[in-house]
Design a protein around this motif. Sequence first.
Motif, PDB file in Angstrom:
ATOM      1  N   UNK A  33     135.092  -3.508 -36.424  1.00  0.00           N
ATOM      2  CA  UNK A  33     133.980  -2.405 -36.328  1.00  0.00           C
ATOM      3  C   UNK A  33     133.113  -2.580 -35.146  1.00  0.00           C
ATOM      4  N   UNK A  34     132.950  -3.789 -34.659  1.00  0.00           N
ATOM      5  CA  UNK A  34     132.061  -4.098 -33.708  1.00  0.00           C
ATOM      6  C   UNK A  34     132.238  -3.507 -32.273  1.00  0.00           C
ATOM      7  N   UNK A 183     125.725  -8.551 -37.031  1.00  0.00           N
ATOM      8  CA  UNK A 183     124.577  -7.570 -36.553  1.00  0.00           C
ATOM      9  C   UNK A 183     123.775  -8.097 -35.511  1.00  0.00           C
ATOM     10  N   UNK A 184     123.738  -9.254 -35.293  1.00  0.00           N
ATOM     11  CA  UNK A 184     122.736  -9.931 -34.312  1.00  0.00           C
ATOM     12  C   UNK A 184     123.516  -9.873 -32.948  1.00  0.00           C
ATOM     13  N   UNK A 185     124.958  -9.911 -33.081  1.00  0.00           N
ATOM     14  CA  UNK A 185     125.441  -9.854 -31.884  1.00  0.00           C
ATOM     15  C   UNK A 185     125.582  -9.075 -31.049  1.00  0.00           C
ATOM     16  N   UNK A 186     124.951  -7.983 -31.664  1.00  0.00           N
ATOM     17  CA  UNK A 186     124.903  -6.483 -30.589  1.00  0.00           C
ATOM     18  C   UNK A 186     123.496  -6.230 -30.653  1.00  0.00           C
ATOM     19  N   UNK A 187     122.438  -7.059 -30.951  1.00  0.00           N
ATOM     20  CA  UNK A 187     121.120  -6.949 -31.188  1.00  0.00           C
ATOM     21  C   UNK A 187     120.443  -6.974 -29.684  1.00  0.00           C
ATOM     22  N   UNK A 231     127.640  -5.039 -25.715  1.00  0.00           N
ATOM     23  CA  UNK A 231     129.102  -4.471 -26.118  1.00  0.00           C
ATOM     24  C   UNK A 231     129.965  -5.763 -26.436  1.00  0.00           C
ATOM     25  N   UNK A 232     130.927  -5.571 -27.319  1.00  0.00           N
ATOM     26  CA  UNK A 232     131.984  -6.501 -27.306  1.00  0.00           C
ATOM     27  C   UNK A 232     133.245  -5.873 -27.158  1.00  0.00           C
TER      28      UNK A 232
END
Length: 431
Positions: A33-34, A183-187, A231-232
């Motif tokens: 979803x990321x 969540x923190x990966x995209x913070x 973004x990932x």
Amino acid sequence: MDKILIQGNSVLNGIIPISGAKNATLPLMIASLLTHESLILENIPRLADVFVLQSILSNHGVDYHVMDNQTDGSNLTGRRVKFCAAKIVNTIAPYELVRKMRASFWVIGPLLARMGVATVSLPGGCAIGTRPIDLFVESLNALGAKIDIDSGYIVAKAPKGLQGSYYCFPKVSVGATHVMMMAASLANGETIIENAAREPEISDLAECLNKMGAKITGIGTSKLIIKGVSSLHGTTHTVLPDRIETGTFAACVAMTGGDIFLKNARSSLLKQVLDVLATSGTCIQEDSDGLRISRTDSIIQPILVKTGPFPGFPTDLQAQFMALATRADGVSHIKETIFENRFMHVQELTRLGANISVNGQTARVIGVNNLSGAPVMATDLRASMSLVIAGLGASGETEVHRVYHLDRGFELLEEKLSAIGANIRRVRTST
């Protein structure tokens, strides 16, 4: 409804390929979803929980495609599946879906990080004990999310994006660590997580996220440092082998005697489990491709088990090793420290002739010379496997009912056990 029939006292010999870990597969699937790009996961096990989560992710707009079955000369290997959330079409995870599997609640982290909003049903109760969501809420609050509870739903909002922060878990939580890390990966900015869960499945997710472009350090420790990115992207990742399945099949041969090779198993994932096995009189040999487990001595030695967070003895193997202890030559002690209601298999094991007494969170198991087959009923996923192990070591026929619990976490169980000499089959009942 299916049941499993087991004729006991067969010695087990042969090779079992260890499946991809269920407890790693589920958060890895949710991580799709990321990103709007494709995430290809290899070694995906065929499990009921995996199929349920596929349906849940579809509700949010994730397309999935089974690319092929990986092969190694057998039909017992995992699948390659492509997940693509090019467009999130729904940020609501309704009760009728979340109630089917607690881990589906974890979609709250990626949805909030990518879309700025998520409305997710509270997951409800759990047969093996309470699993509160307070740590999920507190950790997301630390990232700047505004969270309300409305009519049984968590409504989380971060319209300006999540903000990097510091958070120390007051107690170790695998699920909340998964969610906060995603969540923190995209913070915006840096997040520091203290007292993070150290389970191998956490590390597997972190390594996959880094392949997707995340910046996570401290992997494998209780302190994770995450520098958020805008973004990932997509990647390909192979799910690590299932340490719980490894320990389970090792307990099977420790119970019956024999010699099996657990292909792809990694000793580093379950050192304490292997130490307990060794004290039971089981022989363990490691090579580059897996583990050989054997027991030729007719006597099973008593064991001492105390569950705990990784690298401790996993609670998900407590029931299986209690089954092994029922045939030991002496008294075993098993202490459960993770869940307050995870001895429900005790009553069913006593139906087979086991001698077990429970005092609080500690079970005292006096080994008996023989177990006798009987009808038994599974109460949860891991408890159901303890009944299979006991049935393998019992005289006569054991009937295990409610085997849908088994299907949630053990891939092709009857096929794998049959391949190494177990007399086990599944039948459809009329009720």
